[in-house]
Scaffold this motif. Sequence first.
Motif, PDB file in Angstrom:
ATOM      1  N   ALA A 130       0.871  -1.180   0.000  1.00  0.00           N
ATOM      2  CA  ALA A 130       0.000   0.000   0.000  1.00  0.00           C
ATOM      3  C   ALA A 130       0.900   1.220   0.000  1.00  0.00           C
ATOM      4  O   ALA A 130       1.281   1.712   1.065  1.00  0.00           O
ATOM      5  N   GLY A 131       1.270   1.680  -1.189  1.00  0.00           N
ATOM      6  CA  GLY A 131       2.206   2.788  -1.220  1.00  0.00           C
ATOM      7  C   GLY A 131       2.346   3.528  -2.522  1.00  0.00           C
ATOM      8  O   GLY A 131       2.141   4.737  -2.578  1.00  0.00           O
ATOM      9  N   THR A 132       2.672   2.844  -3.595  1.00  0.00           N
ATOM     10  CA  THR A 132       3.058   3.574  -4.802  1.00  0.00           C
ATOM     11  C   THR A 132       1.877   4.175  -5.542  1.00  0.00           C
ATOM     12  O   THR A 132       2.028   5.181  -6.234  1.00  0.00           O
ATOM     13  N   GLY A 133       0.704   3.552  -5.443  1.00  0.00           N
ATOM     14  CA  GLY A 133      -0.441   4.016  -6.226  1.00  0.00           C
ATOM     15  C   GLY A 133      -0.277   3.725  -7.709  1.00  0.00           C
ATOM     16  O   GLY A 133      -1.044   4.212  -8.532  1.00  0.00           O
ATOM     17  N   SER A 134       0.714   2.898  -8.042  1.00  0.00           N
ATOM     18  CA  SER A 134       1.017   2.633  -9.450  1.00  0.00           C
ATOM     19  C   SER A 134      -0.148   1.991 -10.196  1.00  0.00           C
ATOM     20  O   SER A 134      -0.255   2.114 -11.411  1.00  0.00           O
ATOM     21  N   GLU A 135      -1.042   1.359  -9.441  1.00  0.00           N
ATOM     22  CA  GLU A 135      -2.172   0.678 -10.074  1.00  0.00           C
ATOM     23  C   GLU A 135      -3.200   1.637 -10.667  1.00  0.00           C
ATOM     24  O   GLU A 135      -4.091   1.215 -11.414  1.00  0.00           O
ATOM     25  N   LEU A 169      -3.834  -9.657   0.575  1.00  0.00           N
ATOM     26  CA  LEU A 169      -2.576  -9.781  -0.154  1.00  0.00           C
ATOM     27  C   LEU A 169      -1.447  -8.956   0.464  1.00  0.00           C
ATOM     28  O   LEU A 169      -0.285  -9.139   0.103  1.00  0.00           O
ATOM     29  N   ILE A 170      -1.771  -8.034   1.368  1.00  0.00           N
ATOM     30  CA  ILE A 170      -0.716  -7.228   2.001  1.00  0.00           C
ATOM     31  C   ILE A 170      -0.591  -7.532   3.496  1.00  0.00           C
ATOM     32  O   ILE A 170       0.140  -6.859   4.211  1.00  0.00           O
ATOM     33  N   GLU A 171      -1.275  -8.576   3.935  1.00  0.00           N
ATOM     34  CA  GLU A 171      -1.270  -8.930   5.362  1.00  0.00           C
ATOM     35  C   GLU A 171       0.136  -9.289   5.840  1.00  0.00           C
ATOM     36  O   GLU A 171       0.509  -8.991   6.974  1.00  0.00           O
ATOM     37  N   SER A 172       0.929  -9.929   4.992  1.00  0.00           N
ATOM     38  CA  SER A 172       2.244 -10.425   5.414  1.00  0.00           C
ATOM     39  C   SER A 172       3.390  -9.459   5.096  1.00  0.00           C
ATOM     40  O   SER A 172       4.551  -9.808   5.276  1.00  0.00           O
ATOM     41  N   VAL A 173       3.087  -8.262   4.636  1.00  0.00           N
ATOM     42  CA  VAL A 173       4.152  -7.290   4.328  1.00  0.00           C
ATOM     43  C   VAL A 173       4.896  -6.930   5.620  1.00  0.00           C
ATOM     44  O   VAL A 173       4.272  -6.597   6.627  1.00  0.00           O
ATOM     45  N   PRO A 174       6.234  -6.995   5.633  1.00  0.00           N
ATOM     46  CA  PRO A 174       7.006  -6.658   6.840  1.00  0.00           C
ATOM     47  C   PRO A 174       6.724  -5.233   7.311  1.00  0.00           C
ATOM     48  O   PRO A 174       6.394  -4.351   6.505  1.00  0.00           O
ATOM     49  N   ALA A 175       6.901  -5.021   8.605  1.00  0.00           N
ATOM     50  CA  ALA A 175       6.593  -3.717   9.205  1.00  0.00           C
ATOM     51  C   ALA A 175       7.394  -2.586   8.559  1.00  0.00           C
ATOM     52  O   ALA A 175       6.860  -1.504   8.298  1.00  0.00           O
ATOM     53  N   GLY A 176       8.684  -2.824   8.276  1.00  0.00           N
ATOM     54  CA  GLY A 176       9.514  -1.780   7.674  1.00  0.00           C
ATOM     55  C   GLY A 176       9.014  -1.358   6.309  1.00  0.00           C
ATOM     56  O   GLY A 176       8.988  -0.167   5.989  1.00  0.00           O
ATOM     57  N   ALA A 177       8.603  -2.331   5.511  1.00  0.00           N
ATOM     58  CA  ALA A 177       8.076  -2.019   4.176  1.00  0.00           C
ATOM     59  C   ALA A 177       6.722  -1.339   4.283  1.00  0.00           C
ATOM     60  O   ALA A 177       6.401  -0.447   3.491  1.00  0.00           O
ATOM     61  N   THR A 178       5.920  -1.744   5.260  1.00  0.00           N
ATOM     62  CA  THR A 178       4.627  -1.090   5.491  1.00  0.00           C
ATOM     63  C   THR A 178       4.829   0.390   5.807  1.00  0.00           C
ATOM     64  O   THR A 178       4.119   1.259   5.284  1.00  0.00           O
ATOM     65  N   PRO A 219      -1.498   1.836  12.928  1.00  0.00           N
ATOM     66  CA  PRO A 219      -2.133   0.543  13.239  1.00  0.00           C
ATOM     67  C   PRO A 219      -1.743  -0.551  12.252  1.00  0.00           C
ATOM     68  O   PRO A 219      -1.562  -1.706  12.626  1.00  0.00           O
ATOM     69  N   SER A 220      -1.602  -0.196  10.982  1.00  0.00           N
ATOM     70  CA  SER A 220      -1.192  -1.156   9.964  1.00  0.00           C
ATOM     71  C   SER A 220       0.244  -1.621  10.196  1.00  0.00           C
ATOM     72  O   SER A 220       0.590  -2.778   9.944  1.00  0.00           O
ATOM     73  N   TYR A 221       1.073  -0.711  10.707  1.00  0.00           N
ATOM     74  CA  TYR A 221       2.490  -0.991  10.978  1.00  0.00           C
ATOM     75  C   TYR A 221       2.659  -1.926  12.176  1.00  0.00           C
ATOM     76  O   TYR A 221       3.435  -2.880  12.124  1.00  0.00           O
ATOM     77  N   VAL A 222       1.931  -1.676  13.248  1.00  0.00           N
ATOM     78  CA  VAL A 222       2.115  -2.463  14.475  1.00  0.00           C
ATOM     79  C   VAL A 222       1.372  -3.795  14.450  1.00  0.00           C
ATOM     80  O   VAL A 222       1.707  -4.710  15.205  1.00  0.00           O
ATOM     81  N   ASN A 223       0.370  -3.922  13.596  1.00  0.00           N
ATOM     82  CA  ASN A 223      -0.406  -5.155  13.548  1.00  0.00           C
ATOM     83  C   ASN A 223      -0.721  -5.515  12.098  1.00  0.00           C
ATOM     84  O   ASN A 223      -1.676  -5.013  11.513  1.00  0.00           O
ATOM     85  N   GLY A 224       0.102  -6.390  11.538  1.00  0.00           N
ATOM     86  CA  GLY A 224      -0.072  -6.776  10.146  1.00  0.00           C
ATOM     87  C   GLY A 224      -1.380  -7.479   9.866  1.00  0.00           C
ATOM     88  O   GLY A 224      -1.804  -7.583   8.711  1.00  0.00           O
ATOM     89  N   SER A 225      -2.033  -7.974  10.907  1.00  0.00           N
ATOM     90  CA  SER A 225      -3.302  -8.682  10.730  1.00  0.00           C
ATOM     91  C   SER A 225      -4.521  -7.770  10.808  1.00  0.00           C
ATOM     92  O   SER A 225      -5.658  -8.241  10.712  1.00  0.00           O
ATOM     93  N   ASP A 226      -4.285  -6.483  11.002  1.00  0.00           N
ATOM     94  CA  ASP A 226      -5.385  -5.521  11.061  1.00  0.00           C
ATOM     95  C   ASP A 226      -5.812  -5.210   9.622  1.00  0.00           C
ATOM     96  O   ASP A 226      -5.356  -4.249   9.008  1.00  0.00           O
ATOM     97  N   LEU A 227      -6.701  -6.053   9.093  1.00  0.00           N
ATOM     98  CA  LEU A 227      -7.082  -5.910   7.694  1.00  0.00           C
ATOM     99  C   LEU A 227      -7.902  -4.657   7.431  1.00  0.00           C
ATOM    100  O   LEU A 227      -7.915  -4.150   6.307  1.00  0.00           O
TER     101      LEU A 227
END
Length: 379
Positions: A130-135, A169-178, A219-227
């Motif tokens: 969830a970042g570039t908006g390239s889509e 699809l972004i649930e498992s993204v590492p915290a640093g990348a998030t 919240p997305s950074y601290v809890n990757g399961s917070d969909l």
Amino acid sequence: MRFFQVKPAIYYGEGSLKQIEKHNFKNVCIATDQGMVKFGLLKKLTDELDAKGISYHVFADIESDPSTEIVEKGLMHIIMNKPDALIAIGGGSVIDAAKAIIFYCVNFKRIFFEDRYVHKPTFIAIPTTAGTGSEVTEYAVITDKQKNTKIPLTDILMMPDEAILDPQLIESVPAGATAATGMDVMTHAIEAFISTQNNPFARCYANKAVELVFRSLYPSYVNGSDLEAKGSMQIASCMAGIAFNSAGLGITHSIAHAFGAMFHLPHGLANAIVLPYVIKFNGQDEKVQHQYARLLSGSGILNVSGNATETLYNSVVALSASLNIPASLKASGVSEADYLGAREEMLNKAMADICTTTNPVEVTREKLGGVMDQAYYGF
């Protein structure tokens, strides 16, 4: 006369990957990277294609900061397999590479065939960050490794036909990348809001994106399961992308492009480091201060200090600190000798960057160099 267009069709929310089943494709090319294969995200897509009986070929050689060589390789893949759809699943690098492949594929066909015979495959973008908006943009950035520079491409041909935003699809993204990709969203939104090409439509999308980032990134950074938070960040990324596709960006991106190309920093991290210094620089202008005030008000942030520039700056710095983002390029580990040795080359590239042309405050080489130095050393 001005022009604004909202594309592509956007499907979002948990389970939105099922949208793939509604197509009657016969042959699909999938553009992705080895990470998507390794962590099983590609299988989520191929399971949907298998269930529908759609044949597919996988091009999984895309790497971070896709190079011209990778695009050429992907171009040959799509020419040989002749798909009726190209699906890009991955981060911004994957989607950018797929855009470039589409762009050169269509233009390659136009060289050898009459225009009426040229068919553009249906292009579907499925972001896994969830970042570039390239889509939702018609821009792509490709790296020329020989010249150690980034090449911006822009053409309506590269706009995806569909974007699928499934938070699973972004649930498992590492915290640093998030954190880094989330601050990329913030940068897109702030720069689009104050760009010289800003407009009522872009400001609307940018304003909401800033609100969502302040509310959902941590919240997305601290809890990757917070969909719910993850899904909110996907929407923010999409909105910020729509905004800057129309309005353009500013010198945060110009400097970040130069830093990223020279020191191989992830684009979102480079933006996150540079953004506070550019907020301060642009915020010396009274018109920009007024725009910051409108942005803060619309995002639900009370401007209690009476100084919109200071409030926005402090809010962004506090958010970055909570995400453990380095406060300067030096703090990220780049040595002073390496920085000074590359300074003039990076300054040349930043001055020539297309994003510099839409910055709200006109810059000289001296002023841009000063902001770049602040971003390296810190205030």
